[in-house]
Write an enzyme that holds these catalytic residues in place. Structure first.
Site, PDB file in Angstrom:
ATOM      1  N   LYS A  66       0.730  -1.131   0.050  1.00  0.00           N
ATOM      2  CA  LYS A  66       0.064  -0.051  -0.011  1.00  0.00           C
ATOM      3  C   LYS A  66       0.969   1.336   0.119  1.00  0.00           C
ATOM      4  O   LYS A  66       1.840   1.362   0.776  1.00  0.00           O
ATOM      5  CB  LYS A  66      -1.007   0.066   1.333  1.00  0.00           C
ATOM      6  N   LYS A  90       4.773   1.798   8.930  1.00  0.00           N
ATOM      7  CA  LYS A  90       3.574   2.518   9.238  1.00  0.00           C
ATOM      8  C   LYS A  90       2.209   1.566   9.372  1.00  0.00           C
ATOM      9  O   LYS A  90       1.457   2.071  10.336  1.00  0.00           O
ATOM     10  CB  LYS A  90       3.154   3.937   8.053  1.00  0.00           C
ATOM     11  N   LYS A 102       5.406   2.384  -2.630  1.00  0.00           N
ATOM     12  CA  LYS A 102       5.421   3.923  -3.191  1.00  0.00           C
ATOM     13  C   LYS A 102       5.651   3.907  -4.664  1.00  0.00           C
ATOM     14  O   LYS A 102       6.449   3.042  -5.199  1.00  0.00           O
ATOM     15  CB  LYS A 102       6.424   4.542  -2.203  1.00  0.00           C
ATOM     16  N   THR A 185      -5.986  12.285   7.213  1.00  0.00           N
ATOM     17  CA  THR A 185      -4.693  12.361   7.436  1.00  0.00           C
ATOM     18  C   THR A 185      -4.839  13.532   8.787  1.00  0.00           C
ATOM     19  O   THR A 185      -4.247  13.087   9.752  1.00  0.00           O
ATOM     20  CB  THR A 185      -3.734  12.857   6.530  1.00  0.00           C
ATOM     21  N   ASN A 216      -3.868  20.329   2.610  1.00  0.00           N
ATOM     22  CA  ASN A 216      -4.911  19.304   2.957  1.00  0.00           C
ATOM     23  C   ASN A 216      -4.803  19.011   4.317  1.00  0.00           C
ATOM     24  O   ASN A 216      -5.700  19.228   5.150  1.00  0.00           O
ATOM     25  CB  ASN A 216      -5.046  18.191   1.959  1.00  0.00           C
ATOM     26  N   SER A 344      -7.918   5.002   3.992  1.00  0.00           N
ATOM     27  CA  SER A 344      -7.651   4.062   2.731  1.00  0.00           C
ATOM     28  C   SER A 344      -7.920   2.719   2.989  1.00  0.00           C
ATOM     29  O   SER A 344      -8.617   2.038   2.246  1.00  0.00           O
ATOM     30  CB  SER A 344      -6.145   4.273   2.416  1.00  0.00           C
TER      31      SER A 344
END
Length: 411
Positions: A66, A90, A102, A185, A216, A344
């Site tokens: 992810k 994480k 990534k 987030t 954001n 997510s």
């Protein structure tokens, strides 16, 4: 120290604390797969242009990999490797059934038209479609990409594999995106901050906050802190910086920024030099922008008692040591900004089940995950007599190592 070197350093320190065997330690560092592809597209004027795309799939011991896809001119293998590895730890810290990945394309999105961006996204998807999937690797938006980018990836992937909403997260709600994802987030940062402050007998109400980065994540964190009675005394972004020691009216600032596109000119605060924000007098400093902003040059001047790492790798290891000696408590990035990947995960779950949640349930579950993860980090910190960063790394690395061994790594 660059992001990859710092991440490797933290990983090796955690591995030593855990007493990991050197063979499995080295195995956990090496990415599962690195992908580099050429993406050639026709521009609107008919000329051809080529870009390089990357996808690093770091580890899949705990589940599908992810991680975000970034469109930025500085995308390079080192940076993509570092964040892919960071995502492995994480997701394990948050106890999500994922590994880390990534990706990115080295380009300047602002120099491309919408149709050019769409063509670039679709070509990139064509090159990697057989290496991603809801059970393999699930991309998400990052810097320079957004829900529309994910919609293009979903559509292009579905041409090869049938309609597959769970292949990406951070999609538009109309295509199976989760409610609450946009704020996730920033909201997770606030839940993490509440968990940390509660441990010290404090709450957000009445404390002062400085927020570096008003995109954001930073704007949502500021809004939610303001709602809870916290005083946001300074904010900055690429357009400038403003301060008000009595607290900035965040809803009014958001209206001003929406109308003008910048922080400058806001009547409820004074302008200041952007670099001064990191060392302003406040209780809590929240870096929400780029990596490496806290370094040996400015760490000694930091006046905040708590630092919440909403950005990836905002604190260099040298700054980490200086701040620790000053008694500053740092809530590390691999936990503090995990709200986005957690929601997510909720989106992925909803897509697989074909059953969507309301926003209240999303936020309720996010608070539960963030609060539980903090308790587990504190427990590891006490067990190994280490700070919260090493508490988080030992928690994440230990979970991945155990999953790797249980799956028969030595076989």
């Amino acid at each position: 120290m660059n992001a990859l070197a710092a991440t490797n350093r933290n990983f090796r320190q955690a591995a030593r604390i855990l007493g990991l065997d050197s063979k499995i330690e080295n195995s956990l560092l090496i990415p599962f797969r690195e992908i580099k592809v050429e993406c050639t597209i026709p521009k609107d004027d008919g000329t051809l242009v080529s870009y390089i795309g990357f996808r690093v799939q770091h580890d899949n011991a705990r589940g599908p990999m992810k991680g975000g896809i970034r469109f930025h001119p500085e995308v390079d293998p080192d940076e993509v490797n570092a964040v892919a590895q960071l995502m492995t730890w994480k997701t394990a810290v948050a106890d999500l059934p994922y590994g880390g990945a990534k990706g990115g394309i080295g380009c300047k999105p602002k120099d491309l038209t919408t149709s050019e961006l769409e063509r670039l996204t679709r070509v990139f998807t064509q090159k990697i479609h057989d290496l991603i999937g809801d059970k393999t690797d699930v991309p998400a938006p990052d810097m320079g990409t957004n829900a529309q980018t994910m919609a293009w990836i979903l559509d292009e992937y579905s041409k090869f594999h049938g309609y597959s909403p769970a292949v990406v997260t951070g999609k538009p709600v109309d295509l199976g995106g989760s409610l609450g994802r946009e704020a996730a987030t920033g909201r997770g940062v606030v839940y993490a901050t509440e968990a940390l402050l509660a441990e010290h007998g404090k709450s957000i109400k009445g404390l002062t906050f400085a927020i570096q980065g008003f995109g954001n994540v930073g704007s949502w964190a500021a809004r939610l802190i303001h709602e809870r009675g916290g005083k946001v005394v300074a904010v900055n972004d690429i357009t400038g910086a403003i301060q008000n020691p009595n607290g900035i009216d965040i809803p009014a600032l958001l209206q001003h920024k929406d109308a003008t596109g910048q922080l400058g000119g806001f009547g409820g605060a004074e302008t200041m030099a952007s670099e001064e924000l990191l060392t302003i007098q406040c209780d809590v400093l929240i870096p929400c922008a780029l990596g490496g902003v806290l370094n040996r040059e400015n760490a000694g001047e930091v006046k905040a008692q708590y630092i919440i790492e909403a950005a990836n790798h905002p604190t260099d290891p040298e700054a980490d040591e200086i701040l620790s000696k000053k008694g500053v408590t740092i809530l590390p990035d691999i936990y503090a900004n995990a709200g986005g990947v957690t929601v997510s995960y909720f989106e992925w779950v909803q897509n697989i089940q074909g059953f969507m949640w309301d926003e209240e349930k999303v936020n309720q579950e996010l608070r539960r995950y963030m609060t539980r993860a903090f308790r587990e980090i504190k427990s590891m910190s006490r067990t190994h007599n280490c700070n919260l960063r090493m508490g988080a790394f030992t928690l994440g690395v230990n979970r991945v190592a155990r999953a790797t061994l249980l799956r028969g790594w030595e076989a």
